[in-house]
Design a protein around this motif. Structure first.
Motif, mmCIF file in Angstrom:
data_model
loop_
_atom_site.group_PDB
_atom_site.id
_atom_site.type_symbol
_atom_site.label_atom_id
_atom_site.label_comp_id
_atom_site.label_asym_id
_atom_site.label_seq_id
_atom_site.Cartn_x
_atom_site.Cartn_y
_atom_site.Cartn_z
ATOM 1 N N MET A 1 -104.752 -102.439 -10.587
ATOM 2 C CA MET A 1 -104.410 -103.102 -9.688
ATOM 3 C C MET A 1 -102.937 -103.766 -9.808
ATOM 4 O O MET A 1 -102.951 -104.610 -10.666
ATOM 5 N N VAL A 2 -102.143 -103.725 -8.864
ATOM 6 C CA VAL A 2 -100.834 -104.092 -9.024
ATOM 7 C C VAL A 2 -100.454 -105.027 -7.832
ATOM 8 O O VAL A 2 -100.796 -105.010 -6.729
ATOM 9 N N LEU A 3 -100.024 -106.404 -8.141
ATOM 10 C CA LEU A 3 -99.907 -107.572 -7.312
ATOM 11 C C LEU A 3 -98.243 -107.639 -7.197
ATOM 12 O O LEU A 3 -97.545 -107.735 -8.366
ATOM 13 N N SER A 4 -97.851 -107.700 -5.726
ATOM 14 C CA SER A 4 -96.356 -107.759 -5.688
ATOM 15 C C SER A 4 -96.175 -108.321 -4.282
ATOM 16 O O SER A 4 -97.195 -108.301 -3.533
ATOM 17 N N ARG A 5 -94.903 -108.308 -3.738
ATOM 18 C CA ARG A 5 -94.715 -108.405 -2.542
ATOM 19 C C ARG A 5 -93.819 -107.390 -1.951
ATOM 20 O O ARG A 5 -93.235 -106.608 -2.671
ATOM 21 N N PRO A 6 -94.050 -107.080 -0.742
ATOM 22 C CA PRO A 6 -93.190 -105.758 -0.012
ATOM 23 C C PRO A 6 -91.767 -105.833 -0.094
ATOM 24 O O PRO A 6 -91.369 -107.060 -0.060
#
Length: 319
Positions: free
Chosen positions: A314-319
């Motif tokens: 699962m990769v967590l980031s902001r667009p």
């Protein structure tokens, strides 16, 4: 930061570089940044070499990095069903995540007397009648003798209700920190780079190898220890170890810290790829029985999103 923490950080960074290079194999600026990171520490090159070797064992290695580590003759290539061209590297990344996590898990199996799987909690009654409630993905080792009662928290967190015995103090050790009690109830949490102690009733003494961190931490007090520094604050004693009620309570905590907490309830490797997002602070109560929903609830108000690549990444980031 301990050597185990440094190893874990290098492993996460190596995986991040693998993902970035696979997504943009012809980005020369990115390649130059990668080379700088690789040369920064000997541990970086070692972590990346291992990550690529595991990646190769999944049966798929991109041309962008294949020339760096030729396949050893003794490595047996495993038959793998090919992915579509756009998504082949996602399966490989997931396989790397799983295999990179195996070494610490095997070590815990050798050391631990009691451990819990992900999503499992367990209550253990020790020889003196003291009770240990173990959270998800937790491991402890017990060493009782005629003169001492020692428990080592190897991973995760546990709530201790200790039977009073003034002739044999009860010690909990967690990554260089020692908690000493005669009879009390308290929670100890061990996460990468930090240790926490919350006292529900009674009092405990907390110290490391160099100093006393708290001579008497009492009911309604918590201690957080990171980078050689201890911070003591207050809380409602009824909120000690809220995980026992399936809750994660955040009180102005950084998102990166909450991601560490939620990682113990999810089978996937969590990769936080935005330091600014990780530094945002959050207050709220989240349901640990639905950890993926809790994770999304933590980061969504700050513009974060979760992308799942199969069950293992699962990769967590902001667009």
């Amino acid at each position: 930061m301990t050597s185990a923490d440094l190893t874990a950080n290098c492993r996460e960074q190596a995986l991040d570089w693998l993902l970035r290079l696979q997504q943009a194999p012809h980005d020369q600026a990115l390649r130059e940044q990668f080379e700088q990171w690789l040369a920064g520490e000997p541990a970086h090159a070692e972590a990346y070499r291992k990550a690529e070797r595991l990646w190769r064992l999944s049966g798929q290695l991109a041309p962008a990095t294949a020339e760096r580590w030729p396949t050893p003759a003794e490595v047996v290539q495993l038959p793998v069903r090919r992915k579509t061209p756009r998504r082949w590297w996602l399966g490989a990344a997931a396989a790397a995540c799983v295999m990179l996590a195996l070494a610490p898990s095997l070590s815990l199996r050798l050391e631990a007397d009691y451990r819990t799987a992900q999503g499992e909690t367990r209550e253990v009654t020790l020889a003196d009648g003291s009770v240990v409630q173990m959270d998800s993905d937790t491991a402890i080792a017990v060493d009782y003798s005629a003169s001492q009662r020692d428990v080592r928290l190897l991973a995760g967190q546990a709530f201790f209700e200790v039977v009073t015995d003034k002739t044999k103090p009860f010690h909990v050790r967690a990554d260089g920190v020692r908690v000493t009690v005669t009879g009390t109830a308290f929670n100890v949490v061990l996460r990468p780079g930090r240790v926490g102690v919350d006292v529900q009733h009674g009092s405990v003494r907390v110290e490391d190898s160099a100093q006393v961190l708290a001579a008497a931490l009492t009911a309604g007090q918590r201690l957080r220890y990171r980078d050689g520094q201890a911070q003591v604050s207050g809380f409602a004693p009824s909120q000690a170890a809220p995980w026992r009620q399936g809750q994660l309570i955040a009180d102005d905590q950084p998102i990166a810290e909450l991601v560490q907490e939620l990682a113990n309830y999810l089978p996937a490797e969590l990769l936080l790829r935005d330091d600014t997002l990780g530094a945002k602070r959050v207050t709220g109560v989240y349901d640990l029985r639905k950890p993926e929903a809790a994770l999304r609830a933590v980061i969504r108000p700050h513009g974060g999103e979760v992308r799942s690549y199969g069950p293992w990444l699962m990769v967590l980031s902001r667009p």
